[in-house]
Design an enzyme around this catalytic site. Structure first.
Site, PDB file in Angstrom:
ATOM      1  N   GLU A   1       0.981  -7.655  12.283  1.00 53.98           N
ATOM      2  CA  GLU A   1       0.785  -6.640  11.242  1.00 53.98           C
ATOM      3  C   GLU A   1       1.376  -7.153   9.940  1.00 53.98           C
ATOM      4  O   GLU A   1       2.489  -7.682   9.915  1.00 53.98           O
ATOM      5  CB  GLU A   1       1.456  -5.326  11.652  1.00 53.98           C
ATOM      6  CG  GLU A   1       1.604  -4.296  10.550  1.00 53.98           C
ATOM      7  CD  GLU A   1       0.274  -3.812   9.993  1.00 53.98           C
ATOM      8  OE1 GLU A   1       0.161  -3.688   8.756  1.00 53.98           O
ATOM      9  OE2 GLU A   1      -0.654  -3.555  10.785  1.00 53.98           O
TER      10      GLU A   1
ATOM     11  N   ASP B   1       0.426 -12.183   7.787  1.00 54.11           N
ATOM     12  CA  ASP B   1      -1.012 -12.108   7.563  1.00 54.11           C
ATOM     13  C   ASP B   1      -1.736 -12.623   8.807  1.00 54.11           C
ATOM     14  O   ASP B   1      -1.423 -13.692   9.334  1.00 54.11           O
ATOM     15  CB  ASP B   1      -1.380 -12.962   6.348  1.00 54.11           C
ATOM     16  CG  ASP B   1      -2.870 -13.018   6.121  1.00 54.11           C
ATOM     17  OD1 ASP B   1      -3.445 -12.004   5.691  1.00 54.11           O
ATOM     18  OD2 ASP B   1      -3.461 -14.081   6.396  1.00 54.11           O
ATOM     19  N   ALA B   2      -2.713 -11.869   9.281  1.00 52.26           N
ATOM     20  CA  ALA B   2      -3.408 -12.213  10.521  1.00 52.26           C
ATOM     21  C   ALA B   2      -4.083 -13.577  10.427  1.00 52.26           C
ATOM     22  O   ALA B   2      -4.027 -14.378  11.377  1.00 52.26           O
ATOM     23  CB  ALA B   2      -4.437 -11.129  10.854  1.00 52.26           C
TER      24      ALA B   2
ATOM     25  N   ASP C   1      -0.080   1.065  13.487  1.00 56.36           N
ATOM     26  CA  ASP C   1       0.346   2.408  13.899  1.00 56.36           C
ATOM     27  C   ASP C   1       0.770   2.466  15.357  1.00 56.36           C
ATOM     28  O   ASP C   1       1.326   3.466  15.810  1.00 56.36           O
ATOM     29  CB  ASP C   1      -0.762   3.424  13.634  1.00 56.36           C
ATOM     30  CG  ASP C   1      -2.112   2.991  14.217  1.00 56.36           C
ATOM     31  OD1 ASP C   1      -2.137   2.396  15.302  1.00 56.36           O
ATOM     32  OD2 ASP C   1      -3.149   3.251  13.563  1.00 56.36           O
TER      33      ASP C   1
ATOM     34  N   GLN D   1       0.833  -1.202   0.000  1.00 57.52           N
ATOM     35  CA  GLN D   1       0.000   0.000   0.000  1.00 57.52           C
ATOM     36  C   GLN D   1       0.865   1.248   0.000  1.00 57.52           C
ATOM     37  O   GLN D   1       2.083   1.182   0.229  1.00 57.52           O
ATOM     38  CB  GLN D   1      -0.896   0.001   1.243  1.00 57.52           C
ATOM     39  CG  GLN D   1      -0.107  -0.057   2.536  1.00 57.52           C
ATOM     40  CD  GLN D   1      -0.910  -0.589   3.699  1.00 57.52           C
ATOM     41  OE1 GLN D   1      -2.125  -0.545   3.726  1.00 57.52           O
ATOM     42  NE2 GLN D   1      -0.221  -1.115   4.701  1.00 57.52           N
TER      43      GLN D   1
ATOM     44  N   ASP E   1      -7.925  -4.331  14.875  1.00 56.62           N
ATOM     45  CA  ASP E   1      -7.929  -2.951  14.377  1.00 56.62           C
ATOM     46  C   ASP E   1      -7.487  -2.999  12.921  1.00 56.62           C
ATOM     47  O   ASP E   1      -6.365  -2.641  12.568  1.00 56.62           O
ATOM     48  CB  ASP E   1      -6.971  -2.097  15.217  1.00 56.62           C
ATOM     49  CG  ASP E   1      -7.058  -0.626  14.850  1.00 56.62           C
ATOM     50  OD1 ASP E   1      -8.053  -0.212  14.244  1.00 56.62           O
ATOM     51  OD2 ASP E   1      -6.098   0.115  15.163  1.00 56.62           O
TER      52      ASP E   1
END
Length: 498
Positions: free
Chosen positions: A306, A338-339, A286, A234, A361
């Protein structure tokens, strides 16, 4: 042929990447681009038939045009998005032109290779087989170069420009070693001069790429950009004006320091029971969720999963003041991955007996990749990581702006075997924003501020009690759950905002 095919696939991948970054991508858009490109290949092969008697000169013209159109495509799309706002037409035109030019290459090369030869069917078949093999091999090479070399190290604009230069180099090789036996010295000199002119144009783009990106990127944001990174996943942008720092991922606002505490406190503290000791954070790169969890002195284990390491790096540098350096705390174990994959394969010794709290989140599910993380299967995997009486807290979007997606999340969590309580708060930057608190079993948990919670800026029990009440225009809906097989929530998001 292999070099030309590699360049063609890189141009198309660059357009697909930009489409995802600028417009959110999606199955329909990606399918149309891919199908349009393949169809354009056939159109290009047909259009070049009348020019096969001038195959040598036509080949140079095609390669020069392809290098310029493909090399400039990423820059044109980016500038159009920033200055005009609608770049889909640039994407469609670029896809059609690149496809047609690439489709013309095989007939032209076949004609050049067969010139002056009397070939039987078998010999012609061998030549065509060699060209096809080189074509497909080149496509494989280009498909590997884009995500692993060009995009992460050069970015989209420079990556496309470098690919255009490779295209010109391939044409120059053909001109020097093949065309000099076919065309006159004057035509060869003119061809090489055209290639050199195109090369100069792409070199200028390479030199000016950073300035083009900086000026166009800044037009997309109201506040000055203080950090930018384009990762393999991204585009990451951080802006700042005075005390207001904002994080954007692919152009979508993730938080503003003016009011992020309202969002973060509402997501974190209802999940932290008085006896919580271990917490799993999915997303939240974050570091803001980790910051709040660390304020609970009873917590001794935090695992942060993350996907994008670039977000973690930004959190540890540009956002360090905002998150208090939470990701470098010895109680926090940062996992890059990857979660969903991590939940499936997580070592059981990380939190023996399961985590007391799981906090998700994650970005809104506007793509199928993110839609997986709002599915029945995903929440079922979370259940395996939860302690028997553990709590799950989920950011679920806006019950006012995207009510179907919000209530779809609630229904999906319940379909995964949880008793769930939805609640919502007002975050000025985002508007009305919703969450879900859930627990395995028949009894839905009551959102509660822990008795030993540190002093909070916004959340208290009175505000949390009011958060579970939904007005007449956002009443609960019972919907079909979102699954891996049928990611309904992605369609909910894509229908837009109310």
């Amino acid at each position: 042929m292999a070099a030309c095919a590699a360049c063609g696939i890189v141009y198309e991948l660059a357009l697909l990447t930009l489409s995802t970054s600028l417009h959110g991508g999606g199955i329909v858009a990606m399918s149309l681009i891919v199908a349009g490109y393949v169809a354009a290949l056939g159109v290009g092969a047909l259009l070049v038939k009348p020019l096969l008697h001038r195959a040598a000169v036509t080949f140079i013209a095609v390669e020069t045009s392809l290098a310029i159109v493909g090399g400039l495509s990423a820059a044109a799309l980016y500038v159009a998005f920033a200055f005009v706002g609608g770049s889909l037409w640039v994407l469609a035109i670029g896809t059609a032109l690149i496809g047609c030019l690439v489709g013309a290459e095989v007939p032209l090369l076949m004609t050049l290779l067969q010139r002056g030869r009397t070939a039987g069917a078998t010999d012609t078949g061998r030549v065509l087989a060699n060209l096809n093999a080189a074509d497909y091999l080149g496509a494989l090479i280009g498909g590997l170069l884009w995500p692993f070399l060009l995009l992460p190290h050069l970015g989209m604009i420079r990556g496309a420009a470098v690919t255009g230069i490779v295209n010109l180099a391939a044409a120059a090789v053909v001109a020097a070693f093949l065309l000099r036996h076919i065309v006159s010295a004057r035509e060869l000199a003119m061809s090489l001069a055209v290639l050199a002119t195109a090369l100069a144009l792409l070199v200028v783009l390479l030199v000016r790429a950073e300035g083009i990106q900086a000026s166009t990127r800044q037009r997309l944001y109201a506040d000055p950009i203080i950090a930018h990174e384009h990762s393999a996943y991204q585009e990451i942008v951080v802006t700042r004006r005075g005390d207001d720092m904002r994080l954007y991922l692919d152009g979508g606002l993730q938080f503003s320091t003016r009011d992020e505490y309202r969002y973060t406190e509402s997501l974190v503290y209802p999940a932290l029971a008085d006896d919580a000791r271990s917490v799993l954070i999915l997303g939240g790169g974050d570091g803001l969720v980790a910051r709040e969890v660390l304020r609970d002195n009873d917590i001794d284990t935090i695992v942060q999963v993350e996907l994008d390491p670039a977000v973690i790096e930004v959190a540890r540098t540009t956002l360090r003041e905002t998150n208090g350096g939470a990701l470098d705390d010895p109680r926090v174990q940062v996992v890059i991955g990857d979660a969903m994959a991590w939940l499936r394969d997580a070592p059981r010794d990380v939190a023996p007996g399961g985590f007391d709290a799981v906090i998700t989140d994650l970005p809104d599910p506007d793509t199928p990749v993110l839609g997986r993380l709002y599915s029945v299967e995903f929440y079922a995997l979370i259940g395996r990581a939860l302690a028997p009486n553990g709590l799950l807290s989920v950011q679920a979007g806006s019950p006012f702006s995207t009510p179907t997606a919000f209530w779809r999340t609630v229904s999906t969590i319940r379909a995964a075997g949880y008793a769930a309580t939805p609640y919502h708060v007002h975050v000025p930057t985002f508007g009305d924003w919703g969450f879900v608190l859930a627990r395995r079993g028949p009894t839905a948990p009551t959102p509660t501020v822990p008795t030993d919670a540190p002093p909070l800026r916004y959340l208290d029990q009175q505000a949390l009690d009011a958060a579970t009440v939904f007005g007449g225009d956002i009443q609960p809906q019972s919907l079909e759950p979102s699954t891996l097989d049928h990611p309904r929530i992605v369609d909910d998001i894509r229908r837009g905002y109310r």
